[in-house]
Design a protein around this motif. Structure first.
Motif, mmCIF file in Angstrom:
data_model
loop_
_atom_site.group_PDB
_atom_site.id
_atom_site.type_symbol
_atom_site.label_atom_id
_atom_site.label_comp_id
_atom_site.label_asym_id
_atom_site.label_seq_id
_atom_site.Cartn_x
_atom_site.Cartn_y
_atom_site.Cartn_z
ATOM 1 N N SER C 313 0.729 -1.133 -0.009
ATOM 2 C CA SER C 313 0.008 0.002 -0.147
ATOM 3 C C SER C 313 0.807 1.310 0.038
ATOM 4 N N ALA C 314 2.060 1.233 0.503
ATOM 5 C CA ALA C 314 2.761 2.314 0.373
ATOM 6 C C ALA C 314 3.398 2.515 -0.845
ATOM 7 N N ALA C 315 3.519 1.672 -1.728
ATOM 8 C CA ALA C 315 4.142 1.684 -2.940
ATOM 9 C C ALA C 315 2.887 2.244 -3.838
ATOM 10 N N PHE C 316 1.551 1.672 -3.484
ATOM 11 C CA PHE C 316 0.484 2.676 -4.188
ATOM 12 C C PHE C 316 0.082 3.658 -3.709
ATOM 13 N N GLY C 317 0.701 4.190 -2.431
ATOM 14 C CA GLY C 317 0.453 5.581 -1.988
ATOM 15 C C GLY C 317 1.500 6.453 -2.693
ATOM 16 N N LEU C 318 2.373 6.010 -3.096
ATOM 17 C CA LEU C 318 3.394 6.811 -3.716
ATOM 18 C C LEU C 318 3.266 6.931 -5.055
ATOM 19 N N GLY C 319 1.995 6.468 -5.403
ATOM 20 C CA GLY C 319 1.935 6.591 -7.143
ATOM 21 C C GLY C 319 2.345 5.684 -8.131
ATOM 22 N N TYR C 320 2.697 4.704 -7.379
ATOM 23 C CA TYR C 320 3.033 3.506 -8.372
ATOM 24 C C TYR C 320 2.435 2.237 -8.345
ATOM 25 N N PRO C 321 1.173 2.361 -8.834
ATOM 26 C CA PRO C 321 0.533 1.011 -8.434
ATOM 27 C C PRO C 321 0.916 -0.212 -9.349
ATOM 28 N N GLY C 322 1.782 0.038 -10.397
ATOM 29 C CA GLY C 322 2.211 -1.239 -10.975
ATOM 30 C C GLY C 322 3.427 -1.923 -10.068
ATOM 31 N N ILE C 323 4.092 -0.914 -9.188
ATOM 32 C CA ILE C 323 5.038 -1.620 -8.521
ATOM 33 C C ILE C 323 4.304 -2.277 -7.264
ATOM 34 N N ALA C 324 3.252 -1.884 -6.808
ATOM 35 C CA ALA C 324 2.500 -2.335 -5.925
ATOM 36 C C ALA C 324 2.117 -3.767 -6.410
ATOM 37 N N LEU C 325 1.500 -3.646 -7.537
ATOM 38 C CA LEU C 325 1.103 -5.150 -8.116
ATOM 39 C C LEU C 325 2.178 -6.060 -8.271
ATOM 40 N N PHE C 326 3.364 -5.581 -8.789
ATOM 41 C CA PHE C 326 4.653 -6.315 -8.485
ATOM 42 C C PHE C 326 5.210 -6.855 -7.443
ATOM 43 N N HIS C 327 4.985 -6.227 -6.361
ATOM 44 C CA HIS C 327 5.461 -6.538 -5.183
ATOM 45 C C HIS C 327 4.193 -7.654 -4.358
ATOM 46 N N LEU C 328 3.293 -7.442 -4.881
ATOM 47 C CA LEU C 328 2.072 -8.452 -4.681
ATOM 48 C C LEU C 328 2.334 -9.781 -5.393
ATOM 49 N N ILE C 329 2.772 -9.634 -6.497
ATOM 50 C CA ILE C 329 3.180 -11.106 -7.353
ATOM 51 C C ILE C 329 4.358 -11.580 -6.677
ATOM 52 N N THR C 330 5.299 -10.998 -6.337
ATOM 53 C CA THR C 330 6.419 -11.629 -5.901
ATOM 54 C C THR C 330 6.382 -12.166 -4.364
ATOM 55 N N HIS C 331 5.455 -11.320 -3.427
ATOM 56 C CA HIS C 331 5.008 -11.800 -2.388
ATOM 57 C C HIS C 331 4.215 -12.987 -2.099
ATOM 58 N N ALA C 332 3.568 -12.983 -3.351
ATOM 59 C CA ALA C 332 2.500 -14.285 -3.278
ATOM 60 C C ALA C 332 3.350 -15.280 -3.319
ATOM 61 N N PHE C 333 4.554 -15.476 -4.061
ATOM 62 C CA PHE C 333 5.353 -16.673 -4.539
ATOM 63 C C PHE C 333 6.060 -16.586 -3.090
ATOM 64 N N PHE C 334 6.818 -15.872 -2.621
ATOM 65 C CA PHE C 334 7.504 -16.466 -1.348
ATOM 66 C C PHE C 334 6.814 -16.330 -0.398
ATOM 67 N N LYS C 335 5.830 -15.861 -0.152
ATOM 68 C CA LYS C 335 5.091 -15.941 1.310
ATOM 69 C C LYS C 335 4.378 -17.308 1.200
ATOM 70 N N ALA C 336 3.559 -17.502 -0.034
ATOM 71 C CA ALA C 336 3.052 -18.851 -0.130
ATOM 72 C C ALA C 336 4.180 -19.990 -0.113
ATOM 73 N N LEU C 337 5.366 -19.737 -0.421
ATOM 74 C CA LEU C 337 6.363 -20.762 -0.235
ATOM 75 C C LEU C 337 6.652 -20.633 1.258
ATOM 76 N N LEU C 338 6.841 -19.655 1.757
ATOM 77 C CA LEU C 338 6.891 -19.798 3.331
ATOM 78 C C LEU C 338 5.849 -20.300 4.245
ATOM 79 N N PHE C 339 4.572 -20.239 3.823
ATOM 80 C CA PHE C 339 3.537 -20.853 4.555
ATOM 81 C C PHE C 339 3.573 -22.173 4.194
ATOM 82 N N LEU C 340 3.706 -22.530 2.989
ATOM 83 C CA LEU C 340 3.539 -24.330 2.644
ATOM 84 C C LEU C 340 4.936 -24.881 3.734
#
Lengths: 181, 101, 617
Positions: C313-340
């Protein structure tokens, strides 16, 4: 002279009526009723409605009250039973309202415009005019005439009514086991 | 005859009132019925008086019909009372009351 | 098939699976699990076809669902680059988690219900991704909330699962209230809730942007993505099974809030964006601190998720929604990995979740450990791993905007490395501290395979160059924009240095402070007040509990009293009583006594006489 007769017969009628209401014995009541009807018939005579006076005596006093007497004696109501009950609230209320009605009637009768005081005349001719009300005559002929011309429909309907009443009486007074066949 | 219409009407009214008293005060069904007839009778008297004093026959004719109907009604009413007596063995109004507890 | 049909198939496949499971397969858990996995594979297949079909341009399709007068609610698809990216991630990660659940939930008694819930969740999530108007998003939003409720409360005979599912749902609903008001206001303001139509309207006339709409719609995001002040449900949601935590509370559902923001990015005026940036940064730091006070492995990962959501949300708030999306995707990968990975460990240790009862897992479960390390490195933003690229971009953007945000975000990175290091040193090294840990063994193939695949993605996922053409367009745009921003290069080198320093210092610092394989928490032992303060998590739960119990409960009791007294008593019973009163009065007329009837006759006659005589009533 006729005035005296009026007062006498009125008194007879009223006293008989009151007696009828007050007497505990039903048969006595029926008898008083007959006297009242005869008094009324007399009053009809005073009003020159001779045909009606006779009809009153024959039908009312003769048939209806006799029928009443039959039934009273058939049902064999005990003497003394059926005395009036003065304590019931409803009775007191109804009596009060009845009295009120009477007062209102008397008041209405003596206030407002009186109807024209007509002297009585002997009228025995045949009727001539038939528009509006039928003119008053004392003859039965005019009675029958208007009955069969102006009042034909009610006359026929009354016939049917009597037929229906007759059939109704037969049906209602049948005994149950006989009726359920 | 100097008796006017009012006198006849008063008599009729009194008769009516007496009949009404009888209806409300008596317990015996038959006496109540007779009082009803008394009321009808009073009405008849009033009709005839009016008829005479208006100079028409219509009142008389109407009384004729009233008497007819009253006769039929009495016949039927008494038949009903007889049937009721057969059912309830009484003609006293307070004993005929099926709604009270 | 046409493109719209492909999307419809992708949407309805999991629904079909859920319906079949619910109707027929509740007792046949194994069959249900296979069906659900097949549905997830189906979504993957259809999303691949859809991406191919959308190379020509965005796919649009809509059908009118309800109409009242000139207000219509339509259900439709809008499949552009952003949704393509998101759908790929959700489909693929979802499929992997489904495969993992085959192994993890193998001996669970209520498998059928679980997989039915997973299918319904996939249906709802795909719905949010594909939706083209606010109302449809809201419908699927609620469905996602429901699936989350159902899945968190999977172990329904434990109190904490039931309480946690209720908490999640209720807190979400509070956010959704603002969301709904926002939708209504948006419709009133724009005359439509269609995203593209609103975008066009705003492009044509920028004065239409209203901060009220943005703030209200943000409420939904705050609830769903666990920002302040509605973040309290996410740690409790760990009471659900670990695959659920991985899928819903790490990779997809909480990210749905960020995705929604990206979809409506055109509605935000700069002041609201500033607020979002502040909000995100504060959550990132707050959650980082809280993680130090937790001993449950899943709760630590939950706070880590909270922290990374703050970054998004900080990325989004700084005016870069694309970067927020980017972090969302990468976060999904490694967070899912960590949880699994955590799930694998928990499964191996026979459902032990306290990190101080584990230890020496590296020797017992090597594959899990290696993949977990990869996930940790990605999370910390180590150069070359997926997390680095997205986090790096966020830090650069933050630095270009304001020093305070930059400092806080870097602090967040340091904290992240710190608590993850704490977790790693204690869980994987040293001697096993409990029987369960000493008997741990590597998990089965169905659990290990997803771990390996996700580990690969955690490395490769950040290399935006290798992403498929149709996806990631907005990310590339934003990164371009960032690269060409003023002062980018100087900031970039600063970030490289400070970012690397953050994670190196964090990992090493935790190594020395917490020690390897220690029995107890070093912070707790040495500085108990600090530990307790961190554990208290700023007393949010206590404040909310106080408010609900004391204030809201009293108000609810008052309302209930009004309801009983006023509505039930006076209106309902009163009107019934009135009717009864009329009935009783009427009944009194029927006395059966003939004289009574005569009395009523006479009364009526008097009344009529009075009326006829003109006595005014």
């Amino acid at each position: 002279m006729l005035d005296i007769l009026f007062y006498v017969f009125s008194a007879i009628t009223l006293i008989a009526a009151v007696l009828m209401v007050l007497t505990p014995n039903a048969v006595n009541g029926a008898m008083c009723m007959i006297v009242a009807f005869i008094g009324t018939a007399a009053l009809f005579v005073l009003l020159e409605a001779y045909f009606l006076a006779v009809i009153q005596v024959v039908v009312y006093a003769g048939a209806v009250m006799v029928l009443f007497l039959f039934i009273i004696m058939l049902l064999d109501v005990d003497k003394g039973e059926g005395a009036t009950e003065y304590n019931n609230k409803l009775t007191i209320g109804a009596s009060a309202i009845g009295f009120l009605l009477l007062v209102m009637l008397v008041f209405t009768a003596f206030s407002g415009d009186h109807l024209p005081e007509l002297g009585l005349t002997a009228v025995t001719e045949n009727p001539e005019v038939f528009d509006g009300g039928v003119p008053f005559t004392t003859s039965s002929k005019s009675f029958g005439y208007s009955l069969f011309t102006k009042y034909m429909l009610p006359f026929q309907v009354a016939g049917f009514l009597l037929l229906a009443a007759m059939i109704g009486v037969i049906v209602v007074s049948k005994k149950h086991d006989v009726a359920e066949d | 005859m100097t008796v006017g219409l009012n006198a006849f009407l008063i008599v009729a009214g009194l008769l009516f009132a007496v009949g009404l008293l009888g209806v409300t005060l008596r317990q015996n069904t038959l006496v109540i019925y007779m009082s009803l007839e008394l009321m009808l009778n009073a009405v008849n008297l009033a009709f005839v008086a009016f008829s005479r004093y208006n100079g028409t026959m219509d009142g008389n004719l109407f009384v004729f019909f009233i008497i007819t109907v009253a006769a039929a009604e009495v016949a039927l009413g008494l038949a009903i009372i007889v049937a009721l007596f057969r059912r309830r063995q009484s003609v006293m109004v307070d004993q005929l009351n099926a709604l009270s507890h | 098939m046409t493109a719209a049909q492909i999307l419809l198939a992708a949407l309805l496949t999991p629904l079909l699976s859920a319906v079949l499971i619910a109707c027929f397969l509740r007792r046949r858990g194994t069959l249900a699990s296979y069906l659900s996995v097949a549905a997830a594979a189906g979504i993957c297949a259809f999303s691949y076809l859809a991406i191919q079909a959308s190379e020509a341009g965005p796919i649009r399709a809509a059908v009118d669902w309800l109409s009242f007068g000139n207000f219509t609610v339509s259900m439709g698809f809008l499949f552009d680059g952003v949704s393509a990216t998101m759908l790929t991630m959700v489909a693929f990660v979802g499929f992997l988690i489904h495969v993992f659940s085959l192994g993890y939930m193998a001996d669970d008694k209520a498998k059928g219900r679980f997989f039915g819930g997973l299918s319904i969740f996939m249906f709802s999530m795909v719905g949010i991704i594909l939706a083209d108007n606010l109302i449809m998003i809201f419908v699927f939003w609620e469905l996602v909330g429901f699936s989350s409720y159902m899945l968190i409360g999977h172990y329904l005979d434990t109190d904490e699962a039931a309480a946690a599912s209720k908490k999640a749902f209720i807190v979400n609903r509070i956010g959704d209230l603002g969301f709904l008001v926002g939708i209504v206001y948006a419709y009133w303001h724009f005359g439509t809730t269609n995203l593209e139509a609103m975008g066009a309207a705003v492009n044509a006339d920028p004065s239409l942007i209203s901060w009220v709409i943005a703030a209200l719609l943000m409420c939904g995001f705050i609830g769903k993505s666990a920002q302040f002040p509605l973040h309290v449900w996410l740690p409790d949601a760990m009471a659900g099974p670990t695959p659920v935590s991985a899928l819903i509370h790490a990779a997809t559902m909480v990210a749905a809030g960020v995705y929604f923001l990206i979809r409506i990015a055109f509605l935000f005026p700069p002041e609201v964006l500033g607020w979002i940036a502040v909000l995100g940064t504060s959550v990132a730091v707050y959650a980082g601190f809280c993680a130090y006070g937790q001993n449950d492995i899943k709760k630590i990962l939950a706070y880590s998720t909270l922290s990374q959501l703050g970054y998004m949300s900080a990325a989004f708030g700084l005016g870069y929604p694309g970067i927020a999306l980017f972090h969302l995707i990468t976060h999904a990968f490694f967070k899912a990995l960590l949880f699994l990975g955590a799930g694998s460990i928990i499964h191996g240790c026979h459902h032990e979740q306290d990190i101080f009862k584990m230890g020496g897992i590296l020797k017992k479960m090597p594959i899990t450990s290696i993949t977990f390390f990869i996930g940790v490195l990605a999370l910390c933003g180590v150069y070359g791993f997926a997390g680095f690229y997205s986090k790096d971009a966020i830090l650069v953007a933050g630095g270009l905007d304001s020093t305070v945000i930059f400092a806080l975000l870097t602090l967040g990175a340091f904290l992240t490395a710190g608590y993850m290091g704490r977790l790693v040193w204690i869980v994987f090294f040293g001697e096993p501290k409990s029987d369960a840990a000493s008997h741990a063994h590597e998990s089965g193939f169905s659990m290990v395979l997803p771990l390996v695949i996700l580990a690969v993605l955690s490395v490769v996922g950040g290399w935006i160059g290798v992403w498929p053409e149709a996806t990631g367009e907005i990310i590339r745009d934003n990164l371009e924009h960032l690269h060409h921003a003023e002062g980018h290069d100087a900031m970039h080198s600063k970030v490289m240095i400070l970012g690397s320093a953050a994670w190196i210092v964090g990992l090493l610092g935790s190594f020395f402070f917490y020690g390897v394989g220690k029995n107890g928490d070093a912070l707790q032992n040495r500085a108990k007040p600090v530990y307790e303060f961190l554990k208290a998590r700023l007393w949010f739960d206590e404040i909310y509990g106080f408010y609900v119990a004391k204030i809201q409960q009293r108000f609810a009791v008052l309302l209930s009293f009004l309801d009983i007294f006023l509505i039930k008593g006076i209106f309902v019973r009163g009107s019934a009583g009135l009717v009864g009163l009329v009935g009783a009065c009427s009944r009194s007329l029927h006395v059966g006594n003939i004289h009574g009837y005569v009395y009523w006759f006479l009364a009526g006659i008097i009344l009529l006489w009075a009326l006829a005589a003109g006595v005014a009533l």
